[in-house]
Write an enzyme that holds these catalytic residues in place. Structure first.
Site, mmCIF file in Angstrom:
data_model
loop_
_atom_site.group_PDB
_atom_site.id
_atom_site.type_symbol
_atom_site.label_atom_id
_atom_site.label_comp_id
_atom_site.label_asym_id
_atom_site.label_seq_id
_atom_site.Cartn_x
_atom_site.Cartn_y
_atom_site.Cartn_z
ATOM 1 C CG ASN A 7 -1.884 1.091 1.279
ATOM 2 O OD1 ASN A 7 -1.804 2.034 0.476
ATOM 3 N ND2 ASN A 7 -2.811 1.024 2.213
ATOM 4 N NE ARG A 64 -6.286 1.269 -0.246
ATOM 5 C CZ ARG A 64 -6.381 2.491 0.276
ATOM 6 N NH1 ARG A 64 -5.311 3.077 0.789
ATOM 7 N NH2 ARG A 64 -7.525 3.114 0.310
ATOM 8 C CG HIS A 153 -13.440 3.237 2.442
ATOM 9 N ND1 HIS A 153 -14.237 4.195 3.052
ATOM 10 C CD2 HIS A 153 -12.166 3.562 2.746
ATOM 11 C CE1 HIS A 153 -13.471 5.062 3.680
ATOM 12 N NE2 HIS A 153 -12.197 4.705 3.504
ATOM 13 N NE ARG A 214 -11.041 12.458 3.294
ATOM 14 C CZ ARG A 214 -10.979 11.162 3.013
ATOM 15 N NH1 ARG A 214 -11.923 10.588 2.300
ATOM 16 N NH2 ARG A 214 -9.972 10.442 3.445
ATOM 17 C CD GLU A 354 -9.111 -0.995 3.796
ATOM 18 O OE1 GLU A 354 -9.329 -0.374 2.761
ATOM 19 O OE2 GLU A 354 -8.832 -0.445 4.877
#
Ligand code: AMP
Length: 382
Positions: A7, A64, A153, A214, A354
């Site tokens: 990642n 990823r 996601h 955010r 993940e």
């Protein structure tokens, strides 16, 4: 067969080496390129990663990759053409795709014989029907500039939806699950029979739920107003809505643990912020119950979802009329099922993973479509 999952961020590389579902090694190289950082550039970082792990029997590297646009709906063995498409998608993910590309370039260079597979955050959401991804705007403009909902996601939503069906003994091809990934970034997803049919993030990871920094959904006119009336430059507005909004904007900090402590101490700003955060989750749960025509389960995951009984209870409060109840004792223990026995809608808490999901998707993809001999994913000569 071993799988190395990478990642790659703009200044970090997270890695995990799997043998099946077992983790053989993992780690993080941080502050790449910074003074006093772990490595001078991405190549040095990856060399450092590979020097520290045993790569015998390495079957593939799984990368990823964040934005796969409309082009990628499954894990994809990387060749020059795939790299070119990810490059073309950079305008849609100006921070994320360049980082993934540098990880891919270095890994292909250092491990030319090993297949490299990209797993996109957006891919899982490619099954959302057109009415769920089309923005009601000038269709020609949207088409010209690739403006639509993509969702993010995806790896996490796919993993926890499947785990939920398994946990509850539901047939995976029929289960209707609402997954709530509440981390620093946050998104909701409606999953029907293992396929995403709605999600809260959009063209970018900015829309939907309230996040650490955010805003999530806001009226687009806020931006024009800040520009025309308040006189803020467009870059400043963007920075504000991405970095200084969400819980950060409402409370001055983005860590839910601290915010919860302030709520306990009676802090009004923190209390309001937590209410806003949980109310938005509830609104999305309502929407997705409607989209799915009812749900078998609602599953919380990621940093906040896995660790905050306060958020879980508040987000689903007052929904017993819809068959949704959170049991206080179970919610405050480490149970995976936190609804009372026999609830029409099970409420679950499942740790996301993940990297494991990427490793499993890579393994499945290579089993289904083995790369031809010599197609290690190495760059073409020259
Ligand atoms: P993630 O992006 O999934 O790593 O989630 C990170 C966020 O999870 C942090 O910013 C915290 O706000 C939140 N978090 C982690 N632990 C807890 C906890 N025990 N209670 C509430 N929030 C937590």
């Amino acid at each position: 067969m071993k799988i190395l999952v990478l990642n790659t961020g703009s200044s970090s590389v997270k890695y995990r080496l799997f043998d099946g579902t077992e983790t053989l090694a993992k780690g993080l190289v941080e502050r790449i390129g910074e003074a006093g950082g772990d490595a001078s550039d991405h190549e040095a970082a990856l060399q450092q990663v590979m020097a520290g792990i045993d790569l015998t029997d390495l079957g593939a590297v799984g990368h990823r990759a964040v934005h796969g646009g409309s082009e990628f709906s499954r894990p994809t063995v990387i060749d020059d053409e795939v790299v070119a498409v990810i490059e073309r998608l950079v305008p849609l993910a100006p921070l994320h795709n360049p980082a993934a590309l540098s990880g891919i370039a270095v890994a292909r260079k250092l491990l030319p014989e090993v297949p490299q597979v990209a797993v996109f955050d957006t891919a899982f959401h490619q099954t959302i029907p057109p009415e769920g991804v089309t923005y009601a705007m000038d269709a020609a403009l949207a088409e010209r500039w690739q403006i639509r909902r993509y969702g993010f996601h995806g790896t996490s939503h796919a993993y926890v939806a499947r785990q939920t069906a398994e946990l509850l003994g539901l047939p995976a091809d029929q289960a209707r699950v609402i997954t709530l990934h509440l981390g620093n970034g946050a998104s909701a997803c409606a999953v029907s029979g293992g396929h995403s049919v709605a999600t809260s993030m959009g063209m970018s990871p900015q829309s939907g739920l309230v996040m650490g920094t955010r805003s999530g959904d806001i009226d687009p006119t806020v931006i024009f107003h800040l520009h025309r009336v308040a006189g803020l430059p467009i870059d400043e507005i963007e920075r504000s809505l991405i970095r200084s909004a969400g819980m950060q904007g409402l409370t001055g900090e983005n860590d839910m643990r601290t915010i919860e402590k302030r709520v306990e101490a009676g802090d009004p700003a923190a209390t309001r912020a937590l209410d806003v955060y949980c109310r938005r989750i509830k609104e999305y749960v309502g929407m997705y119950l409607a989209v799915l025509g009812g749900a078998d389960a609602i599953t919380f995951t990621a940093g906040v979802g896995q660790n905050s009984p306060v958020v879980r209870a508040a987000a689903l409060s007052g929904l017993s009329g819809l068959g949704i109840t959170v049991d206080k004792t179970r919610n405050e223990s480490r149970d995976q099922i936190i609804s009372p026995d026999g609830s029409p809608v099970a409420v679950c808490v499942i740790a996301t993973d993940e990297e494991l999901e990427i490793a499993q998707q890579v393994t499945a993809e290579l089993a289904a479509h083995p790369p031809a001999a010599g197609e290690g994913g190495q760059p073409a000569a020259g």
